[in-house]
Design a protein around this motif. Structure first.
Motif, PDB file in Angstrom:
ATOM      1  N   ILE A 154       0.836  -1.192   0.000  1.00 47.68           N
ATOM      2  CA  ILE A 154       0.000   0.000   0.000  1.00 47.68           C
ATOM      3  C   ILE A 154       0.874   1.246   0.000  1.00 47.68           C
ATOM      4  CG2 ILE A 154      -1.604   1.338   1.404  1.00 47.68           C
ATOM      5  CD1 ILE A 154      -2.776  -1.505   2.127  1.00 47.68           C
ATOM      6  N   VAL A 155       0.584   2.125  -0.938  1.00 46.58           N
ATOM      7  CA  VAL A 155       1.367   3.362  -1.036  1.00 46.58           C
ATOM      8  C   VAL A 155       0.699   4.458  -0.222  1.00 46.58           C
ATOM      9  CG1 VAL A 155       2.271   5.111  -2.583  1.00 46.58           C
ATOM     10  CG2 VAL A 155       2.236   2.708  -3.300  1.00 46.58           C
ATOM     11  N   SER A 156      -0.568   4.649  -0.458  1.00 46.23           N
ATOM     12  CA  SER A 156      -1.297   5.635   0.329  1.00 46.23           C
ATOM     13  C   SER A 156      -2.779   5.381   0.173  1.00 46.23           C
ATOM     14  CB  SER A 156      -0.972   7.058  -0.122  1.00 46.23           C
ATOM     15  OG  SER A 156      -1.497   7.265  -1.407  1.00 46.23           O
ATOM     16  N   PHE A 157      -3.553   6.032   1.017  1.00 48.50           N
ATOM     17  CA  PHE A 157      -4.996   5.889   0.889  1.00 48.50           C
ATOM     18  C   PHE A 157      -5.692   7.158   1.333  1.00 48.50           C
ATOM     19  CE2 PHE A 157      -3.322   3.813   4.646  1.00 48.50           C
ATOM     20  CZ  PHE A 157      -3.988   4.435   5.682  1.00 48.50           C
ATOM     21  N   ILE A 158      -6.892   7.343   0.773  1.00 49.21           N
ATOM     22  CA  ILE A 158      -7.659   8.558   1.057  1.00 49.21           C
ATOM     23  C   ILE A 158      -9.070   8.157   1.412  1.00 49.21           C
ATOM     24  CG2 ILE A 158      -8.526  10.720   0.106  1.00 49.21           C
ATOM     25  CD1 ILE A 158      -6.293  10.422  -2.005  1.00 49.21           C
TER      26      ILE A 158
END
Lengths: 121, 700
Positions: free
Chosen positions: B194-198
């Motif tokens: 996972i790189v990023s999440f919003i």
């Protein structure tokens, strides 16, 4: 047909869940009204899925979840929670709960959730 | 790779990342002297690291993102292990080095230079080492939480993995969407990195559920799994109602929605998928409940469009555009008065024209005010940077220094801010380096161990005052005199000089009181540079000091330099403008109050006070018929409590004028002395604007 153990301290909820599930491809093989009972029934019936209320007297759903997972690391347990219990649901998930539903739930939501969890391998 | 990226994306990335770095710095510096970070600070740092990591990864600046990731890990550990025994200084240093690194890398990115991956790696290793040390010290229990969290972070991606973006929409009314998102995240982490999440705050902020209901839950991740495989996996998450999976090839096409709103394609609907295939983007929306989607297709599309355009109430505009706008408004003000005061209209009865003209004036006025306010920036941007300097220097020099900032919300024109930054930083450096004594010295002098530097700003009239002061040892008069003497800067005998005059010697070019050159100040540039910078924006600097108690330096800066209220006056056939803010009053002198002082200077007595009279026609040799005081009018002007009366032929009227600087050629000659600039009046004639500070101080 999947076998289900329904755990809830309220008889009304146990019945409500049972009614919904048995309209579909689930068979409620046992129910329990607290965590201690849930563990006994799980060992006895080896259900495919457990629906687990979080707040119950004697032993909470989370403790029961931990114990059951200890006994059977592959146990598929879906938590049943009420609004405002985010922290506890999170804790349950970190402890191996497969998913959760939030009361008041829609019938199709509980069916869909259990169906997908049951299909997991 | 950078050159292949869309410029506007890159610009936004740079803008946001710098902003994040700045905020990060503020948090670290605000944390100050405590021995632990507050929970809020930790969460905020964690969040920022996360954002930086995500956007850098999207832009393929892998060294920035991996470093951010490591620091994020460190803060994750700190957050999840309440009794972690970390050293706040060390951790702060990591973050500050990271900020420095980012600032430098952004410069490199801007100039398309070579990126310093080595340094990132080095710093990353230090962070990792520190973290593993912390973990070893921590108890086994604490480690458990981290482990489960690391599961959420995911397994390291293999070289072949591709970047994906997925947005999950949950069933209406399923509840606790943020926890659902969290559960989904844990699951995704089992097979993807996972790189990023919003939204990023799903864990700590239950209100993020609302956002997920509206915009879905978006995860950027890297995975080796095939598109179809992933699609199936997502569809199998309970109560997921719709999956929007996008594959981003190395271009970094899929971007952080909130970070890059401008870059977001408007339509993310399946019909567009083919058109966008050439942009290496595959966009497919697969609604799970097909019948529902069919009936609601229209509304869903619009919902998604909405989702990808978060409402923004602030936009950034290039400064050059603002400058141009400001110039145009200046012209507009002039044009307005040229029309309204057009000589062709003289003597005509034009009631309806006058009415409309008044309306026009009102609107122009408002536009002008608005444009000026758009250019105003709070001084906080400059002041904040001093925090860092004080912290770094006091750590290095082993002094304890507290920084007190007041009035940072005071606003000044952007042009002026640019000129303020260096002088203020220089003054603060001086305070820490030379002003504040060492701890031992302070204790011996009976002062509190920690020195205090205060920066204060306030506005008064059309000026802003900025005062930088310390409670240090104060200026050493003897040393200043010796030094000035050695450098040949003394013009008077030391005995005849007042304290203030002596202190002011430090502003002379070629003067520097520091005996030794240190890392922070005394690099050969001194207070004269401060004086010069402030001078170019029409301000001035003064110094006050008490031995043993501290030094304070006051800068007085005009709020804006572009448009002023002026009083137009005539002397002979010449036109002059006096800034209204400098005018005390104007009056016809009573001749019996006019007399000459022992030096023969003409004076006028007003309400018991004497003021010197300045005859403009004599100074500039202007021919005029008005030479008798009784024929003309006196205008009392004031600057810094010095007043004089200016003798003019007549007052024409009050008007807003746009200040234009004098032509370079004139500026360089002595001719411009006494004038702050010039302006164009409504009838097209040129008027010179007085420099009142000169008028009140030149030798008569």
């Amino acid at each position: 047909m999947y076998t289900v153990l329904v755990v809830d301290d309220a008889a009304f909820m146990r019945l409500a869940i049972k009614n919904v599930l048995e309209k579909n491809e689930f068979k409620v093989v046992a129910d329990a009204k607290n965590g201690v009972e849930a563990i006994q029934k799980y060992i006895e019936f080896k259900p495919d899925i457990v629906t687990m209320d979080i707040t119950m007297p004697d032993m909470s759903g989370i403790d029961a979840l931990k114990k059951i997972r200890e006994y059977d690391p592959n146990a598929k347990i879906v938590m049943v929670s009420a609004m405002g219990q985010e922290r506890m649901v999170k804790e349950a998930i970190l402890n191996g709960a497969k998913n959760f539903i939030v009361k008041p739930y829609k019938e199709e939501h509980i069916v869909q959730t259990l169906r997908k969890v049951a299909a997991e391998n | 790779m950078a050159e292949r990226k869309d410029d506007s994306l890159l610009e936004l990335f740079i803008f946001e990342t710098l902003q994040n770095a700045q905020q990060l710095e503020k948090i670290i510096l605000d944390t100050g002297a405590g021995d632990r970070f507050s929970e809020v600070a930790i969460n905020e740092i964690f969040r920022i690291m996360h954002t930086v990591k995500g956007s850098a990864a999207m832009m393929s600046y892998s060294h920035i993102s991996s470093l951010a990731h490591k620091i994020e890990d460190l803060f994750f550990y700190i957050r999840e292990t309440p009794d972690a025994e970390y050293d706040i200084g060390t951790v702060s240093d990591f973050v500050l080095s990271f900020i420095d690194f980012i600032n430098e890398e952004i410069e490199v990115i801007k100039s398309d230079g070579e990126q310093d991956a080595e340094r990132a790696e080095e710093l990353g290793k230090d962070v990792e080492k520190y973290l593993s040390m912390l973990k070893n010290e921590g108890q086994a229990e604490g480690a458990q939480a981290v482990k489960s969290a690391e599961a959420a972070k995911g397994v390291p991606a293999a070289a072949e993995s591709a970047g994906y973006k997925v947005t999950l929409f949950f069933e209406d009314g399923c509840g606790m969407e943020n926890i659902r998102a969290y559960a989904a995240l844990l699951e995704i982490a089992e097979y993807a990195k996972i790189v990023s999440f919003i939204p990023a705050d799903i864990e700590e902020n239950d209100r993020s559920a609302e956002e997920i209901r509206k915009n879905g839950f978006t995860v950027y991740f890297e995975s080796e799994a095939s598109y179809d495989e992933l699609q199936t996996r997502f569809e199998n998450i309970p109560l997921v109602h719709e999956v929007v999976l996008t594959k981003a090839e190395n271009e970094g096409v899929a971007l952080d929605d909130t970070a890059m709103p401008a870059a977001e394609p408007d339509n993310r609907v399946k019909t567009e998928a083919k058109d966008q295939a050439e942009a290496n983007t595959e966009i497919v929306a697969i609604p799970q409940a097909a019948e529902k989607a069919a009936s609601q297709n229209g509304s869903q599309d619009s919902r998604k469009t909405e989702a990808h355009q978060p409402t923004q109430s602030i936009i950034s505009v290039h400064v050059s555009k603002l400058d141009k706008l400001m110039n145009l408004v200046g012209e507009l003000v002039i044009a307005e008065s040229m029309v309204v005061e057009n000589p062709d209209l003289k003597g005509m009865q034009l009631p309806s024209f006058q009415r409309e003209a008044a309306q026009l004036h009102k609107i122009v006025d408002e536009i002008q005010e608005l444009v000026m306010s758009m250019r105003l920036m709070p001084l906080a941007t400059v002041f904040q940077r001093t925090n860092r300097i004080v912290r770094d220097m006091s750590r290095k020099l082993g002094k304890q220094v507290k920084l007190k900032i007041t009035g940072e919300e005071t606003e000044v024109d952007k042009n002026i801010i640019e000129h303020l930054s260096d002088p203020i930083l220089h003054l603060v450096r001086n305070c820490v380096d030379h002003g504040i004594e060492s701890r031992e010295e302070r204790i011996a002098a009976g002062k509190p161990e920690a020195g205090t530097i205060s920066i204060e700003a306030y506005s008064a009239g059309s000026y802003v005052y900025i005062i930088v002061s310390d409670d240090g040892r104060g200026l050493d008069k003897q040393k200043i005199l010796e030094k000035a003497m050695r450098n040949g800067l003394l013009k008077k005998s030391p005995e005849s000089m007042t304290d203030k005059e002596i202190y002011n010697l430090i502003f002379l070019p070629g003067f520097s009181t520091s005996e030794t050159v240190t890392e922070f100040s005394g690099r050969g540039v001194g207070m004269d540079v401060v004086m010069q910078s402030i001078g170019t924006i029409g301000g001035n600097v003064s110094v006050d000091s008490t031995p043993g108690q501290g030094t304070s330096i006051m800068m007085k800066i005009p709020l804006t330099v572009a448009i002023i209220d002026g009083m137009n006056v005539t002397v002979g056939d010449r036109l002059f403008t006096i800034p209204i803010s400098n005018i005390r009053e104007s009056f016809k002198p009573d001749l019996k109050n006019v007399f000459r002082d022992p030096d023969g200077r003409e004076m006028v007595m007003v309400r018991g006070e004497c003021y010197a009279i300045v005859r403009l026609h004599e100074i500039w040799g202007i021919e005029t018929s008005v030479t008798e005081l009784s024929d003309g009018i006196l205008v009392m002007v004031e600057q810094e409590e010095r007043r004089r009366c200016i003798f003019v032929d007549s007052l024409i009227g009050q008007q807003q004028v746009v200040v234009k600087s004098m032509p370079e050629l004139i500026k360089r000659s002595k001719l411009a002395e006494g004038f702050a600039g010039c302006t164009l009046l409504g009838d097209g004639s040129i008027s010179l604007i007085f420099d009142v500070s000169w008028l009140v101080s030149f030798d008569i």
